[in-house]
Design an enzyme around this catalytic site. Structure first.
Site, PDB file in Angstrom:
ATOM      1  CD  GLN A   1       1.012  -1.759  -4.310  1.00 59.12           C
ATOM      2  OE1 GLN A   1       0.769  -0.498  -4.841  1.00 59.12           O
ATOM      3  NE2 GLN A   1       0.826  -2.342  -3.414  1.00 59.12           N
TER       4      GLN A   1
ATOM      5  CE1 TYR B   1       4.833  -8.714   5.186  1.00 61.44           C
ATOM      6  CE2 TYR B   1       6.427  -7.195   5.243  1.00 61.44           C
ATOM      7  CZ  TYR B   1       6.020  -8.358   5.903  1.00 61.44           C
ATOM      8  OH  TYR B   1       6.473  -8.766   6.920  1.00 61.44           O
ATOM      9  CD  GLU B   2      -0.010  -3.289   4.000  1.00 56.71           C
ATOM     10  OE1 GLU B   2      -1.120  -3.110   3.359  1.00 56.71           O
ATOM     11  OE2 GLU B   2      -0.010  -3.316   5.132  1.00 56.71           O
ATOM     12  N   GLY B   3       0.049  -5.700  -1.136  1.00 60.42           N
ATOM     13  CA  GLY B   3      -0.409  -5.836  -2.561  1.00 60.42           C
ATOM     14  C   GLY B   3       0.651  -6.110  -3.138  1.00 60.42           C
TER      15      GLY B   3
ATOM     16  NE  ARG C   1      -1.093  -0.812  -1.325  1.00 62.84           N
ATOM     17  CZ  ARG C   1      -2.192  -1.097  -2.282  1.00 62.84           C
ATOM     18  NH1 ARG C   1      -2.597  -0.296  -3.196  1.00 62.84           N
ATOM     19  NH2 ARG C   1      -2.860  -2.281  -2.127  1.00 62.84           N
TER      20      ARG C   1
END
Lengths: 603, 603
Positions: free
Chosen positions: A449, A442-444, A296
């Site tokens: 988040q 991306y990535e959450g 992240r």
């Protein structure tokens, strides 16, 4: 205008002065490095980026990676870059000596990757994912897996990927259905994965997929997910590579990052796909998330890098483009005058300064969080390590989100600086704008988040992470109060910390009453509120370091450089921080307007 | 999901109920129209858009207009659309009966164009510019020009363009250098123009360019600019079309609106380009600006339309896509439950509601300003006409800017609703995001509009326009106070009007001291502040109309429809209006940080 995609002075000032890399280098784990060797290394990364990355940035967009005849065709630079990454240590940098790596501080690894990504954000992901996949094997895999895969990956000969998403399971990983059936020492894998970055490309000797799947009979939800190594090619009995029934069935064409392939993979289409379990069964998601902080930070860093490239492109343009005349103090313009450069128009300066505070502030946040990561792993006493671990945890969703969301705003302003040319393909700004859009996904996503920040990190260990963070910020405020010129800003930040307490008290009211749905409904505006204040802290630190350097006549950087940092700090406090006033109004407003009680709002 | 790009009920509610088209139709100028005939006409525009516009939206992006062998190749639908536009009255709608038009109210013309643009924003510009060019001829040209060009243009046989920008003269039109040398009844034209939308396309019988140029010996600056009709093909002595030395030398490939060609033209490369003066010499820019209000409403309308198409695409997706589980009040999720549709997640609802208030509010503003335009031209008494003219003047920069800037925000949220798919070319959201980006640049950038608002419109006639506007808003507040449920919102808007006065007093301080540079330095944040309040007014009006309909049990629309409008109003007041608090802090902050006093800020 060639190669104006980064300013190394600012990177070094943030790394060495503001975020004090020295303290990290003093830890035993990093004793082989000193500031000088790191500075030289970073300069060589910049040279490399000038030659091997930036020249391909536009053409990787114009000739995107694409699926053809069962294969993914990528730009030839991908293979060259992987190989160079092996040679230059981009792949082995983060690993311990024991694992065959260079044992570099996370701060330095991120600094190096940041430089590369400012030059060309389509390439570093190939290395980033390979490192991520190798890290999972190194941390959780057995010796067989380590010996078989890690050396090839560190050398840049084999790529790695992370295979999480399935068509029905994106943000909701608990819905993964890919299966693993025990078969001797290994497993038969069956399922499909989508959105796999770097998932395959023509000419790759091997691709090592780290795959989330369910062992037959595992519990439902996230508790039944295991992690497997599933190579595209496996070794046969004679030690030769043979096909492991991993099929690329297509790709995803995207609005940006078009040189970075995104693939759709089938595992076990012919019932002949072997996977090797990493660690214990049903621990897959836990392993993944143990590596998630780094991933992240990397997304936030990539967004900061794209926005930085765009910032320098728009500054370069503004310094060369004449248009209109300077408005005189009296409001008159004199048509007989020469045209002025657009950088002299206040509104253009406002847009450029906005880009400056977002991009440099974002990089500062990347260094801050990676510093926490380094200290949480390298400090001698366990209590201090635990402290920095908590600080890392609470800021991870912020470093993922702020550079991504505000990076979009920043590049959008960069486009506006160019006027009509900003919209045209002949200028690079539109590419940065298309590229950066993925960062908030991306990535959450930002929504995920934000729920992580408010619902998990703020409340963790009875608010201990938040308490530690507040102490860090209070220390910065106290130190700043010693400088007369910083006092009003330090006080302002102090008042915003108090406002944060008020907002949280109001929100916590819902949680205390057991109404978690209400508590989290405005998590995203809370993220914007919270991260805007975190960035004010970053700018206060940057400004204070510059102020100290001016006072002590430190000549590491020019007087102008320090003055510009102070000016940017003032700009952030004038133009960005006031947002938090309105956001606090939103967050303390008692109306519930987004809950799913009125079903037909969008009928 | 086919054709879900607009909701006609909302358009009709805004047009007929909130903005009272009836009063406009009661004026003598529009006596041939009634509400029923207009509603039917708009339904037929929707049918037409379903069949002739929406089906080509994606393919016009995928096969962009492009320059090849000296010509611009456009999608075959362009010619069909021009022809249909002639037949359906899209081209003749705005013109008076005397000029051969259909004498439609501006409100109706904009409603029709809006529907078309929601379906496909790459096509309507071809007609919009032809209308704009013909309007200049009709209003300022002599009988010869009118007879020669207007009928062909209204029939959709010949296209029109506006040729303003040159490589060195974009935002700064005073720097135009294209020349016109008297030659009998006409002029020899020489120069080049860039960014010419619809500037040429293969198969067009003729293109009528309205060109800004300087007659030899004219004064410098904007006072020496004249307007010319310069057709691609002129009539020879026998009445046949012959080439008029207008050469297409290239095009601009863009990140969006790729089906709408943008060309680079040379005039008089072989010294044989004839232009005909429109009106008086040196009045060209004045003429252009007399038509500018309409053009600027059109850009705002187009942005609102793109954002509307994107809104419906993201709502459709959110209603069909299962992902994750609803968070229970207790904060628990139950993995054994079926996945929920993402429209049930509060954060997704927040993003969709944000899109809803931006898009519907923007359309409301388009109708408000075009209503002012209609009343300023059709009311019987001169004083009332003058009043609406001033109201139109002050809101023109706002209707250009708010839908453009916030439309980008809106579509950006629409992309986010789709997660990873939003970034993928298979889904339409990314196209809307690329398309809308130009809106904040076209017809005067946001910076230019903001300077127009603060520097010219707010101060014009000693603040008379602002006074009239405040009265309009106060009337809305008074009327709303009669409804108990609207009172808090009406009071809130009232307090924001007072805040506007405070902000303006602070800014005017600089102007009074003769420091216009300071006065205008924060014009863009002022635009954001001002337009956010204007939109609160729009939403109060929308909510009040809905409330009245509920009370009077008006069944024109469903109860749910009215309730949803009231809900959206509340959303706007909770989530958008509070921004103005922080913006007012910025605007009243006394620090000057963007003036060109510190030359080396970006060294």
């Amino acid at each position: 205008m060639a190669n104006t995609y980064i300013e190394m002075e600012t990177l070094k000032f943030l790394l060495f002065n503001v975020h004090d890399l020295k303290t990290v280098l003093e830890q035993e784990q990093f004793e082989e490095y000193d500031e000088e060797s790191i500075a030289m290394m970073l300069d060589s990364v910049k040279d490399f980026s000038d030659k091997e990355l930036y020249p391909y940035y536009r053409e990787m967009d114009e000739n995107p990676a694409h699926f053809k005849d069962g294969e993914i065709i990528v730009h030839p630079q991908v293979k060259k870059y992987m190989k160079a990454g092996g040679e230059m240590g981009f792949l082995s940098g983060p690993f311990s000596y024991e694992a065959g790596g260079m044992q570099m501080p996370s701060m330095v690894v991120h600094a190096s990757a940041f430089i590369q990504e400012t030059a060309n954000n389509h390439l570093p992901g190939y290395i980033g994912l390979t490192v991520g996949a190798a890290e999972l094997i190194v941390h959780f895999g057995n010796q067989f897996l380590k010996d078989t895969y890690v050396p090839k990956m560190m050398a840049g000969e084999w790529s790695g990927t992370m295979c999480l998403t399935e068509p029905q399971a994106g943000s909701s990983l608990s819905d993964i259905v890919t299966t693993a059936v025990p078969n001797g020492d290994s497993y038969k894998i069956n399922g499909q994965k989508i959105f796999i970055s770097g998932g395959d490309y023509k000419g790759a000797e091997n691709i090592v997929h780290l795959v989330l799947a369910r062992i037959k009979g595992a519990p439902a939800g996230t508790k039944g997910i295991s992690l497997f190594v599933v190579p595209k090619n496996r070794f046969d009995a004679d030690g030769n590579l043979e096909y492991n029934d991993v099929t690329t069935v297509g790709d995803f064409q995207k609005m940006g990052q078009r040189g970075y392939c995104t693939t759709h993979l089938f595992f076990g289409d012919k019932e002949d796909c072997t996977g090797w379990l990493v660690g214990e069964p049903n621990q897959g998601l836990k392993y993944m998330f143990l590596m998630m902080n780094g991933a992240r930070i990397a997304v936030g860093r990539g967004a900061a890098a794209i926005a930085t490239g765009a910032y320098h492109a728009s500054v370069s343009y503004a310094k060369e483009r004449p248009q209109g005349r300077e408005l005189q103090r009296t409001g008159k313009k004199d048509a007989s005058q020469e045209q002025t450069l657009i950088i002299n128009h206040p509104d253009v300066r406002r847009m450029l300064l906005l880009q400056k505070v977002i991009t440099e502030g974002s990089l500062s946040l990347v260094f801050l969080t990676s510093r926490y990561q380094d200290l949480s792993q390298s400090l001698p006493d366990a209590e201090s390590r635990a402290k920095y671990k908590l600080l890392l945890e609470i800021l991870t969703p912020v470093v993922k989100t702020y550079p991504s969301e505000m990076g979009i705003t920043s590049v959008n302003n960069g486009v506006q600086v160019l006027g009509g040319y900003g919209f045209c393909s002949d200028y690079i700004l539109q590419q940065y704008l298309r590229d950066i859009r993925i960062s908030a996904i991306y990535e959450g996503t930002t929504g995920i988040q934000s729920q992580d920040l408010l619902g998990r990190k703020i409340t963790m260990e009875n608010g201990k992470a938040l308490k530690l963070l507040s102490e860090e910020i209070m220390n910065s405020i106290k130190e700043s109060m010693a400088h007369e010129s910083l006092k009003p800003l330090a006080e302002k930040l102090g008042s915003k910390l108090e406002l944060t307490q008020k907002v949280l008290q109001s929100l916590m009211g819902y949680a205390m009453k057991g109404d978690y749905q209400r508590f989290l409904a405005d998590a995203t505006p809370f993220m914007e509120f919270f991260s805007t204040i975190i960035m004010a802290w970053q700018w206060l630190d940057i400004g204070r370091e510059a102020q100290k350097a001016l006072v002590s006549a430190d000549t590491s950087f020019s007087t102008e450089f320090y003055e510009n940092k102070i000016h940017a700090m003032q700009f952030y406090f004038k133009y960005e921080l006031p947002k938090t006033t309105g956001l606090s109004e939103i967050l303390m407003d008692k109306q519930a307007l987004t809950l799913n009680t009125e079903k037909h709002l969008f009928a």
